[in-house]
Design a protein around this motif. Structure first.
Motif, PDB file in Angstrom:
ATOM      1  N   ALA A 122       3.789   9.046 -15.283  1.00  0.00           N
ATOM      2  CA  ALA A 122       2.407   8.612 -15.536  1.00  0.00           C
ATOM      3  C   ALA A 122       1.897   7.690 -14.442  1.00  0.00           C
ATOM      4  N   ASP A 123       2.801   6.942 -13.805  1.00  0.00           N
ATOM      5  CA  ASP A 123       2.411   6.030 -12.730  1.00  0.00           C
ATOM      6  C   ASP A 123       2.751   6.589 -11.363  1.00  0.00           C
ATOM      7  N   SER A 124       2.772   7.899 -11.246  1.00  0.00           N
ATOM      8  CA  SER A 124       3.084   8.541  -9.974  1.00  0.00           C
ATOM      9  C   SER A 124       1.987   9.537  -9.611  1.00  0.00           C
ATOM     10  N   ASP A 125       1.580   9.537  -8.350  1.00  0.00           N
ATOM     11  CA  ASP A 125       0.600  10.510  -7.866  1.00  0.00           C
ATOM     12  C   ASP A 125       1.201  11.903  -7.726  1.00  0.00           C
TER      13      ASP A 125
ATOM     14  N   GLU B  90       8.160   3.014   1.362  1.00  0.00           N
ATOM     15  CA  GLU B  90       7.562   1.788   0.840  1.00  0.00           C
ATOM     16  C   GLU B  90       8.379   1.347  -0.368  1.00  0.00           C
ATOM     17  N   GLU B  91       8.780   0.091  -0.397  1.00  0.00           N
ATOM     18  CA  GLU B  91       9.654  -0.380  -1.477  1.00  0.00           C
ATOM     19  C   GLU B  91       8.983  -0.319  -2.847  1.00  0.00           C
ATOM     20  N   SER B  92       7.669  -0.333  -2.885  1.00  0.00           N
ATOM     21  CA  SER B  92       6.971  -0.269  -4.175  1.00  0.00           C
ATOM     22  C   SER B  92       7.056   1.115  -4.811  1.00  0.00           C
ATOM     23  N   ASN B  93       7.302   2.150  -4.012  1.00  0.00           N
ATOM     24  CA  ASN B  93       7.498   3.499  -4.541  1.00  0.00           C
ATOM     25  C   ASN B  93       8.954   3.619  -4.983  1.00  0.00           C
ATOM     26  N   ARG B  94       9.172   3.934  -6.256  1.00  0.00           N
ATOM     27  CA  ARG B  94      10.528   3.739  -6.764  1.00  0.00           C
ATOM     28  C   ARG B  94      10.858   4.620  -7.973  1.00  0.00           C
ATOM     29  N   VAL B  95      12.154   4.694  -8.237  1.00  0.00           N
ATOM     30  CA  VAL B  95      12.723   5.278  -9.451  1.00  0.00           C
ATOM     31  C   VAL B  95      13.370   4.147 -10.232  1.00  0.00           C
TER      32      VAL B  95
ATOM     33  N   VAL C 217       7.399   5.384 -10.101  1.00  0.00           N
ATOM     34  CA  VAL C 217       6.213   4.644  -9.697  1.00  0.00           C
ATOM     35  C   VAL C 217       5.975   5.023  -8.241  1.00  0.00           C
ATOM     36  N   TYR C 218       4.884   5.737  -7.994  1.00  0.00           N
ATOM     37  CA  TYR C 218       4.650   6.255  -6.644  1.00  0.00           C
ATOM     38  C   TYR C 218       3.150   6.360  -6.380  1.00  0.00           C
ATOM     39  N   ARG C 219       2.723   5.793  -5.288  1.00  0.00           N
ATOM     40  CA  ARG C 219       1.334   5.897  -4.860  1.00  0.00           C
ATOM     41  C   ARG C 219       1.285   6.457  -3.440  1.00  0.00           C
ATOM     42  N   THR C 220       0.448   7.447  -3.237  1.00  0.00           N
ATOM     43  CA  THR C 220       0.264   8.027  -1.916  1.00  0.00           C
ATOM     44  C   THR C 220      -0.397   7.005  -1.005  1.00  0.00           C
ATOM     45  N   SER C 221       0.188   6.789   0.153  1.00  0.00           N
ATOM     46  CA  SER C 221      -0.314   5.762   1.068  1.00  0.00           C
ATOM     47  C   SER C 221      -1.609   6.198   1.734  1.00  0.00           C
TER      48      SER C 221
ATOM     49  N   GLU D  30       1.764  18.732  -8.232  1.00  0.00           N
ATOM     50  CA  GLU D  30       3.036  19.408  -8.513  1.00  0.00           C
ATOM     51  C   GLU D  30       3.711  19.779  -7.191  1.00  0.00           C
ATOM     52  N   SER D  31       4.104  18.769  -6.424  1.00  0.00           N
ATOM     53  CA  SER D  31       4.670  19.032  -5.099  1.00  0.00           C
ATOM     54  C   SER D  31       5.885  18.171  -4.780  1.00  0.00           C
ATOM     55  N   GLY D  32       6.475  17.494  -5.783  1.00  0.00           N
ATOM     56  CA  GLY D  32       7.577  16.585  -5.514  1.00  0.00           C
ATOM     57  C   GLY D  32       8.931  17.259  -5.413  1.00  0.00           C
ATOM     58  N   TRP D  33       9.018  18.242  -4.506  1.00  0.00           N
ATOM     59  CA  TRP D  33      10.297  18.933  -4.287  1.00  0.00           C
ATOM     60  C   TRP D  33      11.290  18.035  -3.562  1.00  0.00           C
ATOM     61  N   HIS D  34      10.785  17.181  -2.698  1.00  0.00           N
ATOM     62  CA  HIS D  34      11.630  16.495  -1.728  1.00  0.00           C
ATOM     63  C   HIS D  34      11.824  15.049  -2.164  1.00  0.00           C
ATOM     64  N   LEU D  35      12.939  14.780  -2.812  1.00  0.00           N
ATOM     65  CA  LEU D  35      13.197  13.495  -3.460  1.00  0.00           C
ATOM     66  C   LEU D  35      14.161  12.713  -2.582  1.00  0.00           C
TER      67      LEU D  35
END
Length: 548
Positions: free
Chosen positions: A89-92, A413-418, A436-440, A474-479
């Motif tokens: 929910a908190d991820s782009d 970015e350290e704010s983008n996280r699992v 938690v992920y926001r596109t820069s 729907e593009s988060g293939w690369h983790l």
């Protein structure tokens, strides 16, 4: 404190092995193969099962009706017994993965790209991120080995790669659409090259040549996709490597000296087991690996195992992606074809400050699929086909459209996280993951700029209409990046060989350890890096060292 399962359930202790690997995807398979070749006893724990290829409908009339049901990319929608919830929910960007033998590559687009030499020197070149503690040249022999082991198709000689040679199979066909775009790129003076893909184009070991059904991301019925459930695991299991499916790791165990001593897991019958090992290797992807480290918190490691730096789960990179479609007046046959990339371009891959952002993106040219695919939301989100004009619009799209997809570098970015979800669990009561992920701003500018250039290339090829999907959720293939490697234990989780700084005998060999993301599809480098790390570990362990 120990994980609650250890305190509330009896534990069966399995016979000890040299190495316990968590995850049977590309990095886990490559690692198991190398360690087995060194004579080490390996046990691999995989939370999912073998893919059921009988559900692949590529050769049937109902293929497109069932593809997103049986081979759904998003685990929150798929909800199979092997999946755990991911709160995005908190991820782009939504995380896409497959839990099972073969890993997420079972449902990926098979695009196989080495990182470029500059990708290992981002801090030196552009003053952002971190340099990798190795060079492109260091990985070349490992790239070559995994390309032979997987069975990669491609064409040698791309000047963007100074040492890329020896692909075991020729590239997939360009097709009429690919040829039109290639001619346009020539006219513009822009780089392009026939696609490198984990798709067989001739018989090769366990693989059969692709019959161009376009089902590579949905089960690959023709056995042409170079995934490790086909290329590696049958031979490894036959050779005696222990692969335990439906085995859900609950924590990494440590001994009285604080060293990793094995993995606790829930077996397929629901019983709790402990697998003792001289070394533990995590290959569970950029979400699963930090999740397991955080679940392994104890009195000695209250913030999670191997987390003295505070970076476990931090620096998540997922390559926010965009797509541009060109519609043409003539039939290009793009309702079929290999669903990898018939060609790629690195024309705008390197940094150019005049563009208003740092770093760049790789483009891959793909078909658009059959009737169901060209009337779906992705990547046609911005245009409605439904209504009285439906049949005309369908005829305009079907077989007459080509798709560029950009893969742009995602800076750490350290704010983008699992992190562990405080409110949700899987069906074993283990914590779910939360993103938690926001596109820069840098990524937004990059996507917009590359959309314009991809549109220009398609217009030059003769496209009479352009459709842009600006950013694809729907593009988060690369983790990538959530257990970063480095030489300074204060600023990284593992050393340049994947050994945890804090915990002797604990190793991470998957995409979690990447310092920067590059702008390439990552599986080639994940596999090559795993082989390099496994080669180093095998040399040390066969000398009799316990950890290493």
């Amino acid at each position: 404190m120990s994980h609650p399962t250890a305190a509330t359930r009896p534990v069966t202790v399995d016979p000890p092995v040299d190495v316990c690997i968590v995850g049977a995807g590309p990095s886990g398979a490559v690692t198991a193969k190398r360690l087995h070749e060194a004579g080490l006893r390996a046990c691999v724990l995989e939370r999912g099962d073998w893919p059921d290829r009988s559900n692949s409908r590529g050769g049937h009339d109902d293929f497109e009706l069932r593809q997103d049901k049986d081979w759904q990319w998003n685990p929150n929608l798929r909800r199979s017994a092997a999946d755990y919830p991911i709160d995005d929910a908190d991820s782009d960007v939504a995380a896409l993965m497959w839990n099972g033998v073969g890993g997420s590559a079972v449902v990926y687009a098979s695009q196989w790209m080495r990182n470029a030499p500059s990708d290992f020197r981002v801090r030196s070149l552009d003053g952002v991120g971190d340099d990798w503690p190795m060079t492109y040249e260091d990985l070349v022999p490992f790239y070559e080995q995994v390309e032979a082991d997987f069975g990669i198709s491609g064409l040698d000689g791309d000047p963007a790669y100074p040492d890329a040679r020896g692909y075991p199979m020729p590239p997939v066909p360009l097709g009429p659409g690919g040829r039109k775009v290639a001619e346009a790129m020539n006219g513009l003076g822009w780089h392009w090259w026939p696609g490198t893909n984990a798709i067989a184009t001739r018989p090769y070991r366990h693989l059969s040549p692709s019959v161009q059904r376009g089902d590579c991301m949905w089960g690959s019925a023709d056995n042409s996709k170079c995934t490790v459930d086909v290329t590696h695991w049958p031979d490894l299991v036959a050779a005696g490597v222990q692969l335990r499916t439906r085995a859900r790791a609950t924590r990494v165990m440590t001994d009285g000296d604080g060293a990793a001593s094995g993995v606790e897991y829930i077996a397929r019958d629901g019983a709790l087991h402990a697998q003792p090992a001289r070394a533990v290797i995590l290959c569970a992807n950029g979400v699963g690996t930090p999740r397991l480290l955080l679940m392994s918190a104890s009195a000695e490691h209250p913030d999670g195992l191997a987390n003295s730096s505070g970076l476990v789960g931090r620096r998540l990179m997922m390559h926010p992606a965009s797509a541009v479609i060109g519609l043409f007046d003539e039939d290009l046959g793009t309702e079929r074809g290999s669903w990898g990339q018939c060609l790629y371009s690195l024309e705008f891959y390197e940094s150019d400050p005049s563009r208003g952002f740092i770093r760049g993106a790789k483009w891959g040219l793909q078909p658009t699929g059959g009737p169901q695919r060209v009337t779906g939301a992705y990547p046609w989100t911005m245009t409605s086909i439904w209504g009285e004009d439906f049949h005309r619009q369908l005829r305009r799209r079907l077989g007459r459209s080509m798709l560029w997809v950009s893969c742009g570098e995602d800076l750490p970015e350290e704010s983008n996280r699992v992190e562990l979800d405080p409110n949700a669990t899987d069906d074993d009561g283990l914590p779910a993951a939360r993103l938690v992920y926001r596109t820069s701003e840098n990524s937004h500018r990059m996507l917009d700029w590359h959309n314009e250039r991809m549109s220009e290339a398609l217009r030059a090829a003769g496209a009479t209409e352009i459709i842009i999907a600006p950013q694809i959720r729907e593009s988060g293939w690369h983790l990538l990046g959530t257990a970063v490697m480095g030489t300074d234990a204060r600023r990284s989780v593992v050393d340049p060989w994947g050994q945890a700084h804090d915990v002797r005998g604990l190793h991470i060999f998957d995409g979690s350890i990447w310092p920067t993301s590059s702008g390439m599809n990552p599986t080639a480098t994940i596999a090559a890096l795993a082989l390099r790390c496994a080669d180093h570990l095998a040399a040390r362990m066969t000398k009799g060292a316990r950890d290493e």
